[in-house]
Design a protein around this motif. Structure first.
Motif, PDB file in Angstrom:
ATOM      1  N   THR A   6     138.304 -77.326 -19.899  1.00  0.00           N
ATOM      2  CA  THR A   6     138.760 -77.770 -21.130  1.00  0.00           C
ATOM      3  C   THR A   6     138.662 -79.417 -21.016  1.00  0.00           C
ATOM      4  OG1 THR A   6     140.218 -76.321 -21.594  1.00  0.00           O
ATOM      5  CG2 THR A   6     140.537 -78.097 -22.832  1.00  0.00           C
ATOM      6  N   LEU A   7     138.982 -80.135 -20.297  1.00  0.00           N
ATOM      7  CA  LEU A   7     138.550 -81.677 -19.918  1.00  0.00           C
ATOM      8  C   LEU A   7     137.350 -81.914 -19.932  1.00  0.00           C
ATOM      9  CD1 LEU A   7     141.307 -82.898 -17.635  1.00  0.00           C
ATOM     10  CD2 LEU A   7     141.077 -83.299 -20.036  1.00  0.00           C
TER      11      LEU A   7
ATOM     12  N   GLY B 213     134.862 -80.031 -21.325  1.00  0.00           N
ATOM     13  CA  GLY B 213     134.180 -79.847 -22.717  1.00  0.00           C
ATOM     14  C   GLY B 213     134.586 -81.019 -23.512  1.00  0.00           C
ATOM     15  N   ILE B 214     135.777 -81.486 -23.515  1.00  0.00           N
ATOM     16  CA  ILE B 214     135.944 -82.600 -24.296  1.00  0.00           C
ATOM     17  C   ILE B 214     135.128 -83.546 -24.042  1.00  0.00           C
ATOM     18  CG2 ILE B 214     137.783 -84.499 -24.720  1.00  0.00           C
ATOM     19  CD1 ILE B 214     140.026 -81.984 -24.504  1.00  0.00           C
ATOM     20  N   PHE B 215     134.910 -83.870 -22.672  1.00  0.00           N
ATOM     21  CA  PHE B 215     134.353 -85.085 -22.354  1.00  0.00           C
ATOM     22  C   PHE B 215     132.746 -84.851 -22.883  1.00  0.00           C
ATOM     23  CE2 PHE B 215     137.096 -85.595 -18.602  1.00  0.00           C
ATOM     24  CZ  PHE B 215     138.296 -86.585 -19.519  1.00  0.00           C
TER      25      PHE B 215
ATOM     26  N   LEU C  60     131.760 -83.539 -25.294  1.00  0.00           N
ATOM     27  CA  LEU C  60     131.784 -83.501 -27.020  1.00  0.00           C
ATOM     28  C   LEU C  60     131.775 -85.063 -27.235  1.00  0.00           C
ATOM     29  CD1 LEU C  60     134.117 -80.875 -28.289  1.00  0.00           C
ATOM     30  CD2 LEU C  60     131.687 -80.952 -28.756  1.00  0.00           C
ATOM     31  N   THR C  61     132.347 -85.784 -26.230  1.00  0.00           N
ATOM     32  CA  THR C  61     132.572 -87.057 -26.586  1.00  0.00           C
ATOM     33  C   THR C  61     131.330 -88.092 -26.118  1.00  0.00           C
ATOM     34  OG1 THR C  61     133.828 -87.618 -24.741  1.00  0.00           O
ATOM     35  CG2 THR C  61     134.826 -87.284 -26.873  1.00  0.00           C
TER      36      THR C  61
ATOM     37  N   SER D 298     129.814 -88.313 -22.986  1.00  0.00           N
ATOM     38  CA  SER D 298     130.331 -89.113 -21.812  1.00  0.00           C
ATOM     39  C   SER D 298     129.205 -89.519 -21.097  1.00  0.00           C
ATOM     40  CB  SER D 298     131.411 -88.537 -20.887  1.00  0.00           C
ATOM     41  OG  SER D 298     131.743 -89.478 -19.780  1.00  0.00           O
TER      42      SER D 298
ATOM     43  N   ALA E 280     129.187 -78.568 -23.956  1.00  0.00           N
ATOM     44  CA  ALA E 280     130.417 -78.458 -24.140  1.00  0.00           C
ATOM     45  C   ALA E 280     130.864 -77.025 -24.703  1.00  0.00           C
ATOM     46  CB  ALA E 280     130.884 -79.484 -25.156  1.00  0.00           C
TER      47      ALA E 280
ATOM     48  N   PHE F 162     133.853 -74.808 -23.004  1.00  0.00           N
ATOM     49  CA  PHE F 162     135.045 -73.988 -23.544  1.00  0.00           C
ATOM     50  C   PHE F 162     135.046 -72.339 -23.468  1.00  0.00           C
ATOM     51  CE2 PHE F 162     134.742 -78.007 -26.423  1.00  0.00           C
ATOM     52  CZ  PHE F 162     135.920 -78.441 -25.662  1.00  0.00           C
TER      53      PHE F 162
END
Length: 102
Positions: A23-24, A26-28, A30-31, A33, A64, A68
């Motif tokens: 999950t982390l 995927g968030i990274f 999406l942003t 990184s 991402a 997820f």
């Protein structure tokens, strides 16, 4: 079920770990990184900066979504592990009750 109590707890631990990590990630992704740019499935040669940026944006989104989706699968396996843990506890309780009756 085929899993004993130790195996069920180990699978639950790995599932929780996988859900948190993916999950982390995927968030990274999406942003967008920059530290994860090496993990993108991109070609090394790009003809223009705009093309590279559009390819990178699409790759970030694709990876991402994969993170997820995999986190969801780990969540499902975690639920299965919880079910196995509850099932094993129920078997232990019924065995204890039957041994106390005799």
């Amino acid at each position: 079920m085929a899993c004993g109590p130790k195996c069920s707890f180990f699978c639950l631990f790995i599932s929780v770990w996988g859900v948190i990590q993916l999950t982390l990630m995927g968030i990274f992704f999406l942003t967008h990184s920059l530290t994860l740019v090496d993990d993108l499935p991109l070609t090394l040669l790009s003809h223009s900066l705009e093309r590279f940026k559009s390819d990178a944006d699409a790759a970030y989104f694709t990876v991402a979504i994969r993170c997820f989706a995999t986190a969801f699968l780990y969540l499902c396996f975690g639920m299965l592990s919880i079910y196995c843990i509850c099932r094993n506890k129920a078997k232990e309780r019924s065995a204890l009750k039957s041994s106390l009756k005799h």
